[in-house]
Write a protein that holds these residues in place. Structure first.
Motif, PDB file in Angstrom:
ATOM      1  N   GLN A 166       0.856  -1.295  -0.164  1.00 56.97           N
ATOM      2  CA  GLN A 166       0.034   0.034  -0.076  1.00 56.97           C
ATOM      3  C   GLN A 166       0.896   1.442   0.172  1.00 56.97           C
ATOM      4  O   GLN A 166       0.781   2.069  -0.782  1.00 56.97           O
ATOM      5  CB  GLN A 166      -0.963   0.197   1.289  1.00 56.97           C
ATOM      6  N   LEU A 167       1.849   1.269   0.856  1.00 60.51           N
ATOM      7  CA  LEU A 167       2.985   2.434   0.774  1.00 60.51           C
ATOM      8  C   LEU A 167       3.505   2.635  -0.423  1.00 60.51           C
ATOM      9  O   LEU A 167       3.707   3.842  -0.785  1.00 60.51           O
ATOM     10  CB  LEU A 167       3.908   2.145   1.930  1.00 60.51           C
ATOM     11  N   HIS A 168       3.897   1.688  -1.143  1.00 64.76           N
ATOM     12  CA  HIS A 168       4.633   1.603  -2.260  1.00 64.76           C
ATOM     13  C   HIS A 168       3.704   2.149  -3.506  1.00 64.76           C
ATOM     14  O   HIS A 168       3.940   2.851  -4.037  1.00 64.76           O
ATOM     15  CB  HIS A 168       5.049   0.222  -2.743  1.00 64.76           C
ATOM     16  N   ARG A 169       2.416   1.597  -3.206  1.00 67.11           N
ATOM     17  CA  ARG A 169       1.341   2.176  -4.306  1.00 67.11           C
ATOM     18  C   ARG A 169       1.317   3.571  -4.186  1.00 67.11           C
ATOM     19  O   ARG A 169       1.209   4.516  -5.129  1.00 67.11           O
ATOM     20  CB  ARG A 169      -0.033   1.463  -4.065  1.00 67.11           C
ATOM     21  N   ARG A 170       1.015   4.057  -2.877  1.00 61.98           N
ATOM     22  CA  ARG A 170       0.914   5.390  -2.324  1.00 61.98           C
ATOM     23  C   ARG A 170       2.015   6.387  -2.920  1.00 61.98           C
ATOM     24  O   ARG A 170       1.938   7.410  -3.425  1.00 61.98           O
ATOM     25  CB  ARG A 170       0.764   5.793  -0.849  1.00 61.98           C
ATOM     26  N   GLU A 171       3.541   5.722  -2.532  1.00 62.99           N
ATOM     27  CA  GLU A 171       4.431   6.343  -3.142  1.00 62.99           C
ATOM     28  C   GLU A 171       4.660   6.669  -4.697  1.00 62.99           C
ATOM     29  O   GLU A 171       4.848   7.630  -5.084  1.00 62.99           O
ATOM     30  CB  GLU A 171       5.655   5.635  -2.748  1.00 62.99           C
ATOM     31  N   THR A 172       4.126   5.540  -5.256  1.00 64.29           N
ATOM     32  CA  THR A 172       4.066   5.699  -6.822  1.00 64.29           C
ATOM     33  C   THR A 172       3.114   6.843  -7.255  1.00 64.29           C
ATOM     34  O   THR A 172       3.434   7.477  -8.060  1.00 64.29           O
ATOM     35  CB  THR A 172       3.783   4.328  -7.348  1.00 64.29           C
ATOM     36  N   GLU A 173       2.015   6.873  -6.615  1.00 62.46           N
ATOM     37  CA  GLU A 173       0.974   7.756  -6.769  1.00 62.46           C
ATOM     38  C   GLU A 173       1.704   9.343  -6.464  1.00 62.46           C
ATOM     39  O   GLU A 173       1.560  10.088  -7.542  1.00 62.46           O
ATOM     40  CB  GLU A 173      -0.335   7.530  -6.195  1.00 62.46           C
ATOM     41  N   ALA A 174       2.246   9.449  -5.395  1.00 62.16           N
ATOM     42  CA  ALA A 174       2.919  10.589  -5.059  1.00 62.16           C
ATOM     43  C   ALA A 174       4.233  11.046  -5.997  1.00 62.16           C
ATOM     44  O   ALA A 174       4.110  12.038  -6.447  1.00 62.16           O
ATOM     45  CB  ALA A 174       3.539  10.350  -3.801  1.00 62.16           C
TER      46      ALA A 174
END
Length: 506
Positions: A273-281
């Motif tokens: 989830q954090l990786h996905r959010r970092e990707t989105e960021a």
């Protein structure tokens, strides 16, 4: 057995069983050793005593028989002497083996053995004297010795020897009965100890068998755990010894591993989830950078447009028709390139063409005071080599505006384009022979190249430097100048050729 399981540890039970087993085995070995060392030894000693008496009696009898059958008138005296000596050796060899110990033999047997030894000593001396006479050929005196002394002594010796044998056999029978009874009792003890060893061995085997059952259960559950099946049933062992403790510890370990695996799964899910959010960021940051780049590019358009319109206005004040058309045509080409170029990268040929259009405007205004020179390497393919749009034109405009125009005699701008294959770079240099810059002014320009451009002089140079930082991190802009010696702006761009183009959507 149940009491043992409840009140003794597995180690204690095994030690107890093994201790009893080895104790019974030690008793068995001691009984066997006693049986072979006492009973059998006594039987062997009696049998040996019988044999010794019998062999001694045979030796004496052979001597007396030889003397009795000898013909004293014409017999072979040396042969008889040799026969007597051989028999004497046999008698001497077996006499010392006859049991004459009072502690071992009975009193009667002891007295008879002493009588045999005493009589034999006298008998042996007479045999030696007779043998010496026979060797000397004195058969008459030898005959007298035999009939007068040796024969009676020999008969006494045979009698004592026979009585000794009978007494030894008689006493041996009672001893044999005693030893036989003792041997029977020892065999009974051996049977009991052997049975005890079998019972203790069976108990140890039973303990080991019950030990293997929970171990096999743990092996089966371990195989399930290796396949990721942590929901396997617990190992059930209703015992309080080490195996029961091991089974309960194994169950606790299994539950702990299951919790750790679930925790790792949750952690991995959180990390995803954090990786996905970092990707989105990161995508959002890229979007912001693109917007910022677009903003920097948009600053060039009005800046260039206002400068060009100022020139056109001044020309229109001086000349009404002939050159206005040329200016408007060049301006329309510039505006068309500026408004239509939304790509980050364009062929170098388009950048060259827009610079030529821009120079056409300055040439109409200033005539022969300004000049533009191109110097391109032969290995440059203008249609295939890609560069950022509007990356060279601001440098050319800056060279004319701040270098050539302020100079009364005008000047020329020279553009050099070279390939640097070894470093995978494209080298573009914009040189002018204008007024140049003082060291302080050059230092101020270099400082501004590191900042975000807002307004003011040399905004074109600052805009190019800012775009390079966003578009081409490997790229670089260098500015060199000296008073009255012109200015040189050098671009180092990544060498992008056929098959290596980058697009806005990459």
């Amino acid at each position: 057995m149940h009491w043992f399981q409840q009140h003794m540890t597995l180690k204690g039970r095994i030690v107890l069983f093994l201790g009893a087993f080895f104790g019974a085995l030690l008793v068995q070995l001691n009984v066997t050793n006693y049986q072979s060392g006492v009973v059998l030894e006594q039987l062997d000693r009696q049998t040996g005593n019988f044999h010794s008496i019998s062999q001694f009696s045979s030796g004496v009898e052979s001597q007396l028989t030889a003397l009795e059958n000898f013909r004293w008138e014409n017999g072979d005296a040396p042969a008889l002497a040799q026969t007597l000596q051989n028999a004497a050796h046999v008698c001497d060899a077996w006499l010392w083996r006859i049991d004459g110990d009072l502690a071992e033999a009975g009193e009667e047997q002891y007295l008879l053995a002493q009588a045999v030894r005493t009589t034999y000593q006298n008998y042996a001396e007479q045999v030696e004297r007779l043998t010496a006479l026979l060797k000397n050929g004195d058969t008459a005196e030898a005959s007298a010795l035999y009939y007068g002394e040796l024969s009676p002594c020999g008969r006494y010796l045979q009698q004592y020897t026979g009585d000794l044998l009978k007494t030894a056999i008689s006493e041996g029978q009672s001893t044999y009965s005693t030893l036989s009874a003792l041997n029977d009792r020892l065999k009974a003890v051996q049977g009991v100890t052997t049975l005890l060893c079998f019972v203790l061995g069976a108990l140890v085997a039973h303990a080991v068998w019950h030990l293997l059952d929970p171990v096999q259960q743990m092996i089966a559950v371990s195989r399930d755990i290796t396949r990721g099946a942590f929901d396997a049933p617990d190992v059930t062992v209703q015992r309080s010894d080490e195996i029961g403790q091991l089974a309960r510890a194994f169950n606790r370990m299994k539950h702990s591993m299951a919790r750790q695996v679930n925790t790792l799964r949750e952690k991995n899910e959180i990390e995803r989830q954090l990786h996905r959010r970092e990707t989105e960021a990161l995508e959002l940051q890229n979007t912001v950078e693109r917007a910022r780049l677009q903003h920097l590019r948009s600053q060039i358009d009005p800046h260039f447009l206002f400068n060009t319109l100022g020139v056109i206005l001044r020309v229109s004040d001086e000349e009404h028709a002939p050159r206005t058309r040329t200016l408007i045509t060049a301006l329309s080409q510039l505006l068309r390139y500026s408004l239509a170029s939304n790509d980050l990268l364009v062929p170098l040929s388009r950048e060259v063409r827009i610079i030529d259009e821009f120079f056409a405007i300055y040439h109409v205004r200033f005539g022969e005071r300004v000049a533009l020179e191109w110097s391109m390497a032969d290995d440059i393919d203008l249609t295939e080599t890609m560069v950022p749009s509007f990356i060279v034109q601001p440098l050319v405009e800056n060279a004319f505006k701040h270098g050539i125009i302020p100079r009364e005699t005008g000047g020329a701008v020279r553009i050099l384009i070279r390939r640097l294959p070894r470093y995978r770079l494209l080298y573009i240099a914009v040189l002018d022979n204008g007024v140049g810059m003082a060291p302080d002014a050059l230092h101020a320009v270099r400082d501004r190249l590191r900042e975000v451009p807002e307004s003011g002089e040399h905004i074109g140079l600052c805009n190019v430097a800012a775009r390079l930082r966003l578009l081409d991190p490997p790229g670089a802009l260098r500015v060199y100048a000296a008073p009255d010696k012109g200015t040189r702006a050098v671009l180092f761009l990544p060498l992008i050729e056929p098959g290596e183009e980058e697009h806005d959507d990459v």
